[in-house]
Design an enzyme around this catalytic site. Structure first.
Site, PDB file in Angstrom:
ATOM      1  N   GLY A  33     -19.740   0.472 -38.162  1.00  0.00           N
ATOM      2  CA  GLY A  33     -19.482  -0.762 -38.876  1.00  0.00           C
ATOM      3  C   GLY A  33     -19.073  -1.866 -37.908  1.00  0.00           C
ATOM      4  O   GLY A  33     -18.138  -1.698 -37.124  1.00  0.00           O
ATOM      5  N   ASN A 110     -22.000  12.640 -35.237  1.00  0.00           N
ATOM      6  CA  ASN A 110     -22.821  12.714 -36.443  1.00  0.00           C
ATOM      7  C   ASN A 110     -24.021  13.644 -36.309  1.00  0.00           C
ATOM      8  O   ASN A 110     -24.658  13.984 -37.303  1.00  0.00           O
ATOM      9  CB  ASN A 110     -23.325  11.312 -36.818  1.00  0.00           C
ATOM     10  CG  ASN A 110     -22.176  10.371 -37.141  1.00  0.00           C
ATOM     11  OD1 ASN A 110     -21.428  10.591 -38.080  1.00  0.00           O
ATOM     12  ND2 ASN A 110     -22.025   9.327 -36.342  1.00  0.00           N
ATOM     13  N   ARG A 182     -14.306  35.635 -20.328  1.00  0.00           N
ATOM     14  CA  ARG A 182     -14.099  35.470 -21.762  1.00  0.00           C
ATOM     15  C   ARG A 182     -12.644  35.689 -22.135  1.00  0.00           C
ATOM     16  O   ARG A 182     -11.819  36.126 -21.316  1.00  0.00           O
ATOM     17  CB  ARG A 182     -15.012  36.442 -22.520  1.00  0.00           C
ATOM     18  CG  ARG A 182     -16.492  36.121 -22.358  1.00  0.00           C
ATOM     19  CD  ARG A 182     -17.390  37.254 -22.792  1.00  0.00           C
ATOM     20  NE  ARG A 182     -17.147  37.639 -24.185  1.00  0.00           N
ATOM     21  CZ  ARG A 182     -17.654  38.731 -24.733  1.00  0.00           C
ATOM     22  NH1 ARG A 182     -18.421  39.548 -24.022  1.00  0.00           N
ATOM     23  NH2 ARG A 182     -17.396  39.008 -25.993  1.00  0.00           N
ATOM     24  N   HIS A 212     -20.135  41.523  -7.809  1.00  0.00           N
ATOM     25  CA  HIS A 212     -21.563  41.378  -8.093  1.00  0.00           C
ATOM     26  C   HIS A 212     -21.995  42.092  -9.372  1.00  0.00           C
ATOM     27  O   HIS A 212     -21.669  43.259  -9.594  1.00  0.00           O
ATOM     28  CB  HIS A 212     -22.414  41.956  -6.940  1.00  0.00           C
ATOM     29  CG  HIS A 212     -21.951  41.602  -5.573  1.00  0.00           C
ATOM     30  ND1 HIS A 212     -22.230  40.401  -4.982  1.00  0.00           N
ATOM     31  CD2 HIS A 212     -21.217  42.305  -4.672  1.00  0.00           C
ATOM     32  CE1 HIS A 212     -21.701  40.367  -3.767  1.00  0.00           C
ATOM     33  NE2 HIS A 212     -21.077  41.504  -3.556  1.00  0.00           N
ATOM     34  N   ASN A 226     -11.641  48.109  -5.959  1.00  0.00           N
ATOM     35  CA  ASN A 226     -12.934  47.473  -5.719  1.00  0.00           C
ATOM     36  C   ASN A 226     -13.945  47.985  -6.738  1.00  0.00           C
ATOM     37  O   ASN A 226     -14.152  49.197  -6.874  1.00  0.00           O
ATOM     38  CB  ASN A 226     -13.445  47.778  -4.308  1.00  0.00           C
ATOM     39  CG  ASN A 226     -14.727  47.020  -3.995  1.00  0.00           C
ATOM     40  OD1 ASN A 226     -14.693  45.846  -3.613  1.00  0.00           O
ATOM     41  ND2 ASN A 226     -15.862  47.683  -4.159  1.00  0.00           N
ATOM     42  N   ASN A 235     -17.643  49.748 -23.222  1.00  0.00           N
ATOM     43  CA  ASN A 235     -16.458  49.748 -24.081  1.00  0.00           C
ATOM     44  C   ASN A 235     -16.765  49.989 -25.557  1.00  0.00           C
ATOM     45  O   ASN A 235     -15.848  50.240 -26.338  1.00  0.00           O
ATOM     46  CB  ASN A 235     -15.709  48.422 -23.936  1.00  0.00           C
ATOM     47  CG  ASN A 235     -16.595  47.215 -24.210  1.00  0.00           C
ATOM     48  OD1 ASN A 235     -17.810  47.294 -24.135  1.00  0.00           O
ATOM     49  ND2 ASN A 235     -15.982  46.089 -24.529  1.00  0.00           N
ATOM     50  N   ALA A 272     -22.143  56.111  -5.985  1.00  0.00           N
ATOM     51  CA  ALA A 272     -23.126  55.180  -6.520  1.00  0.00           C
ATOM     52  C   ALA A 272     -23.893  55.823  -7.668  1.00  0.00           C
ATOM     53  O   ALA A 272     -24.357  56.955  -7.571  1.00  0.00           O
ATOM     54  CB  ALA A 272     -24.098  54.758  -5.422  1.00  0.00           C
TER      55      ALA A 272
END
Length: 306
Positions: A33, A110, A182, A212, A226, A235, A272
């Site tokens: 306006g 908007n 997060r 990494h 580490n 999980n 590994a």
């Protein structure tokens, strides 16, 4: 900003008009306006429909309640859309004051484009606050940090990181590049999270590292541990989430999968590609390898020398 609202209220109390309006000057075309003034500069109306540049109403005002009680019953719906505009009570019969703010403060949202612009403004403010507090952010335009994040001075946030509300980062930590932290993630002093590592509701103790390609969800990583490249804290069991614990000084080998709930003890090692199945515990100092992971047996020659 709260300072702008306080200034608006202060002006209204000092001048006692029928209303004190928050004004701004948008660049280019807009849908706000437009403020109308007479030859003396007095506000005599708000013209809906938008325009190009100029002085506009930001949609925030302090009103005199008695004035509104008198004027609102007389407001008629817009003939074209049937809408009732509160701005219709602003005309030459009242007395109105204005306080101007920066367009970035008063802009409306908007559509998706407006939302993106407003988000960018807030992101720059948030990052500026962290920089002023001593956080090291070499590429501020390439980092996304939500409100409600705690970052201690001397922490380093590398480019292309996303840090969500509810994250705490200690002094001397290194985050990124390309990290996603997060809610519920806590990095204690000196911890490091690197390329393509996602942490959710996980604590990394002092000087712990996950540098990494890893997902650490619902975990607790001890001091100096580490986490090797490609490690996954699995999980979710299909029904609920469980916790993974990695002890102090532990070494989790590259590509390890830790099926929660499980534990890797202090100074323990996984080889590994090891898969530690749910409910298992790697005792302190042990070395587990394989799928499923089991204790690494000592050679006969080594056992004889001990």
């Amino acid at each position: 900003r709260s300072q702008t609202i306080q200034a608006l209220i202060k002006r209204h109390r000092e001048t006692e008009p029928d209303a004190t309006l928050l004004l701004m000057r948008p660049p280019g075309r807009h849908r706000y306006g437009v403020i109308r003034r007479d030859a003396t500069g007095r506000i005599v109306g708000i013209q809906e429909g938008g325009g190009t540049g100029g002085e506009v109403f930001a949609g925030v005002a302090v009103w005199n309640c008695d004035f509104l009680r008198r004027r609102l019953p007389k407001v008629k719906p817009d003939e074209e859309k049937g809408e009732i505009h509160l701005t219709a009570v602003v005309d030459g019969d009242g007395r109105f004051e204005g306080v101007e703010c920066a367009y970035e403060e008063g802009m409306g949202v908007n559509d998706a484009s407006d939302l993106a612009a407003a988000t960018a403004i807030m992101r720059r403010r948030i990052i500026a606050q962290h920089l002023n507090n001593g956080v090291l952010i070499p590429a501020p335009d390439l980092v996304y940090i939500e409100d409600g994040v705690e970052i201690a001075p001397r922490a380093l946030i590398e480019p292309f990181c996303v840090i969500r509300r509810g994250v705490k980062i200690g002094a001397g930590c290194v985050v990124g590049p390309f990290s996603h932290l997060r809610a519920g993630t806590v990095l204690e002093d000196g911890a490091e999270v690197g390329n393509f590592v996602e942490c959710k509701k996980t604590r990394l103790g002092r000087r712990a590292k996950a540098k990494h390609l890893s997902y650490l969800g619902d975990g607790d990583v001890g001091e100096g541990a580490n986490i090797g490249a490609g490690t996954i804290f699995a999980n979710w069991d299909g029904r609920k989430k469980h916790k993974t614990v990695v002890g102090k000084g532990a070494f989790v080998g590259s590509g390890s999968l830790l099926g929660a709930p499980c534990k890797v003890g202090d100074r323990a090692t996984t080889g590994a590609g090891a898969v530690v199945t749910r409910g298992k515990e790697v005792p302190a100092g042990d070395v587990w390898v394989g799928v499923p992971a089991k204790p690494l047996k000592k050679s006969a020659a080594k056992e004889q020398t001990e």
